[in-house]
Scaffold this motif. Sequence first.
Motif, PDB file in Angstrom:
ATOM      1  N   ILE A 165       1.254  -0.624  -0.260  1.00 55.24           N
ATOM      2  CA  ILE A 165      -0.015   0.109  -0.108  1.00 55.24           C
ATOM      3  C   ILE A 165       1.426   1.215  -0.040  1.00 55.24           C
ATOM      4  N   LEU A 166       0.783   1.828  -1.061  1.00 62.52           N
ATOM      5  CA  LEU A 166       1.244   3.108  -1.082  1.00 62.52           C
ATOM      6  C   LEU A 166       0.350   4.643  -0.808  1.00 62.52           C
ATOM      7  N   VAL A 167       1.189   5.638   0.563  1.00 63.27           N
ATOM      8  CA  VAL A 167      -0.068   6.804  -0.169  1.00 63.27           C
ATOM      9  C   VAL A 167       0.705   8.062  -0.276  1.00 63.27           C
ATOM     10  N   VAL A 168       0.099   8.381  -1.435  1.00 64.66           N
ATOM     11  CA  VAL A 168       0.949   9.733  -2.638  1.00 64.66           C
ATOM     12  C   VAL A 168      -0.644  10.127  -2.774  1.00 64.66           C
ATOM     13  N   THR A 169      -1.370  10.966  -3.411  1.00 68.46           N
ATOM     14  CA  THR A 169      -2.460  11.711  -2.894  1.00 68.46           C
ATOM     15  C   THR A 169      -2.779  10.891  -2.925  1.00 68.46           C
ATOM     16  N   THR A 170      -3.412   9.744  -2.570  1.00 66.57           N
ATOM     17  CA  THR A 170      -4.093   8.939  -2.546  1.00 66.57           C
ATOM     18  C   THR A 170      -4.264   7.802  -2.907  1.00 66.57           C
ATOM     19  N   ILE A 171      -4.680   7.192  -2.422  1.00 60.46           N
ATOM     20  CA  ILE A 171      -4.234   5.478  -1.708  1.00 60.46           C
ATOM     21  C   ILE A 171      -4.007   4.176  -3.147  1.00 60.46           C
ATOM     22  N   TYR A 172      -2.566   3.690  -3.578  1.00 62.27           N
ATOM     23  CA  TYR A 172      -2.479   2.716  -4.199  1.00 62.27           C
ATOM     24  C   TYR A 172      -2.364   1.598  -3.805  1.00 62.27           C
ATOM     25  N   GLU A 173      -2.542   0.045  -4.223  1.00 63.01           N
ATOM     26  CA  GLU A 173      -1.817  -1.166  -3.834  1.00 63.01           C
ATOM     27  C   GLU A 173      -1.301  -1.175  -4.988  1.00 63.01           C
ATOM     28  N   ILE A 174      -0.038  -2.092  -4.878  1.00 63.50           N
ATOM     29  CA  ILE A 174       1.033  -2.063  -5.975  1.00 63.50           C
ATOM     30  C   ILE A 174       1.751  -3.566  -5.938  1.00 63.50           C
ATOM     31  N   ASN A 175       1.568  -4.645  -7.146  1.00 63.68           N
ATOM     32  CA  ASN A 175       2.067  -5.460  -6.185  1.00 63.68           C
ATOM     33  C   ASN A 175       3.416  -5.947  -7.107  1.00 63.68           C
ATOM     34  N   TYR A 176       4.026  -6.460  -5.793  1.00 63.68           N
ATOM     35  CA  TYR A 176       5.677  -6.616  -5.649  1.00 63.68           C
ATOM     36  C   TYR A 176       5.904  -7.928  -6.311  1.00 63.68           C
ATOM     37  N   TRP A 177       7.534  -7.803  -6.780  1.00 63.26           N
ATOM     38  CA  TRP A 177       7.822  -9.614  -6.940  1.00 63.26           C
ATOM     39  C   TRP A 177       9.698  -9.605  -6.488  1.00 63.26           C
ATOM     40  N   GLY A 178       9.722 -10.268  -5.738  1.00 65.33           N
ATOM     41  CA  GLY A 178      11.216  -9.821  -5.676  1.00 65.33           C
ATOM     42  C   GLY A 178      12.555 -10.623  -6.839  1.00 65.33           C
ATOM     43  N   GLN A 179      13.234 -11.127  -6.680  1.00 64.19           N
ATOM     44  CA  GLN A 179      14.620 -11.429  -7.966  1.00 64.19           C
ATOM     45  C   GLN A 179      14.154 -13.148  -8.382  1.00 64.19           C
ATOM     46  N   GLY A 180      13.796 -13.498  -6.919  1.00 66.47           N
ATOM     47  CA  GLY A 180      14.036 -15.234  -6.671  1.00 66.47           C
ATOM     48  C   GLY A 180      15.004 -15.854  -6.173  1.00 66.47           C
ATOM     49  N   THR A 181      15.103 -17.059  -5.261  1.00 64.90           N
ATOM     50  CA  THR A 181      16.157 -18.203  -4.714  1.00 64.90           C
ATOM     51  C   THR A 181      16.182 -19.188  -5.208  1.00 64.90           C
ATOM     52  N   GLN A 182      17.061 -19.828  -5.806  1.00 65.94           N
ATOM     53  CA  GLN A 182      17.082 -21.123  -6.168  1.00 65.94           C
ATOM     54  C   GLN A 182      17.160 -21.815  -4.879  1.00 65.94           C
ATOM     55  N   VAL A 183      15.701 -22.475  -4.992  1.00 58.36           N
ATOM     56  CA  VAL A 183      15.939 -23.781  -3.792  1.00 58.36           C
ATOM     57  C   VAL A 183      16.530 -25.507  -4.951  1.00 58.36           C
ATOM     58  N   THR A 184      17.358 -26.675  -4.585  1.00 56.49           N
ATOM     59  CA  THR A 184      17.436 -27.395  -5.361  1.00 56.49           C
ATOM     60  C   THR A 184      17.625 -28.232  -4.026  1.00 56.49           C
ATOM     61  N   VAL A 185      16.916 -29.585  -4.569  1.00 51.86           N
ATOM     62  CA  VAL A 185      16.790 -30.761  -3.649  1.00 51.86           C
ATOM     63  C   VAL A 185      16.928 -31.794  -4.265  1.00 51.86           C
ATOM     64  N   SER A 186      18.411 -32.568  -3.871  1.00 55.13           N
ATOM     65  CA  SER A 186      18.550 -33.331  -4.616  1.00 55.13           C
ATOM     66  C   SER A 186      18.635 -34.823  -3.113  1.00 55.13           C
ATOM     67  N   SER A 187      18.109 -35.396  -4.701  1.00 52.10           N
ATOM     68  CA  SER A 187      17.778 -36.730  -4.450  1.00 52.10           C
ATOM     69  C   SER A 187      18.677 -38.429  -3.876  1.00 52.10           C
TER      70      SER A 187
END
Length: 122
Positions: free
Chosen positions: A100-122
Motif C-alpha cells: 500500500i502506497l500513499v501519494v495523493t491517494t491510496i494505491y495497492e501495487i503488487n511487487y515481486w522479488g528477484q527469486g532464490t534457487q532451491v535445489t533438492v537432491s535425491s
Amino acid sequence: QVQLVESGGGLVQAGGSLRLSCAASGNFFRINTMGWYRQAPGKQRELVATITSGGSTNYADSVKGRFAISRDNAKNTVYLQMNTLKPEDTAVYYCNADVILVVTTIYEINYWGQGTQVTVSS
C-alpha cells in the motif's frame, strides 16, 4: 521504490529443511498479503503459500503439512519454513507482496522479488 529481497535458498538433500526469508524495504504505508511462489524449469509459476497481514494463511496442496509461512509485520518480512523437502520442490522461489502506497491517494501495487534457487537432491 519498493524492493523485496529474498534469502535462504540453496542445495539440500531430500528430507532436509530450508528457511526462506523475504524483507521488504522502501517508502510505503503498509503491506497487505505476502506470499511465496515457485517456478520449476519448463513449468509455469505456481502459488506455494500466502499470508495476510492478520495472519491468515493459504497453502498449495502439494506443500500442506510440510511448509509453514509466517511474517513479522514490524520487520516487513515474510518467511517460508520448508521441511521434508522433495526433489519436486526444486524451483526458483519468488516472494510476492501487495504493498500500500500513499501519494495523493491510496494505491495497492503488487511487487515481486528477484527469486532464490532451491535445489533438492535425491
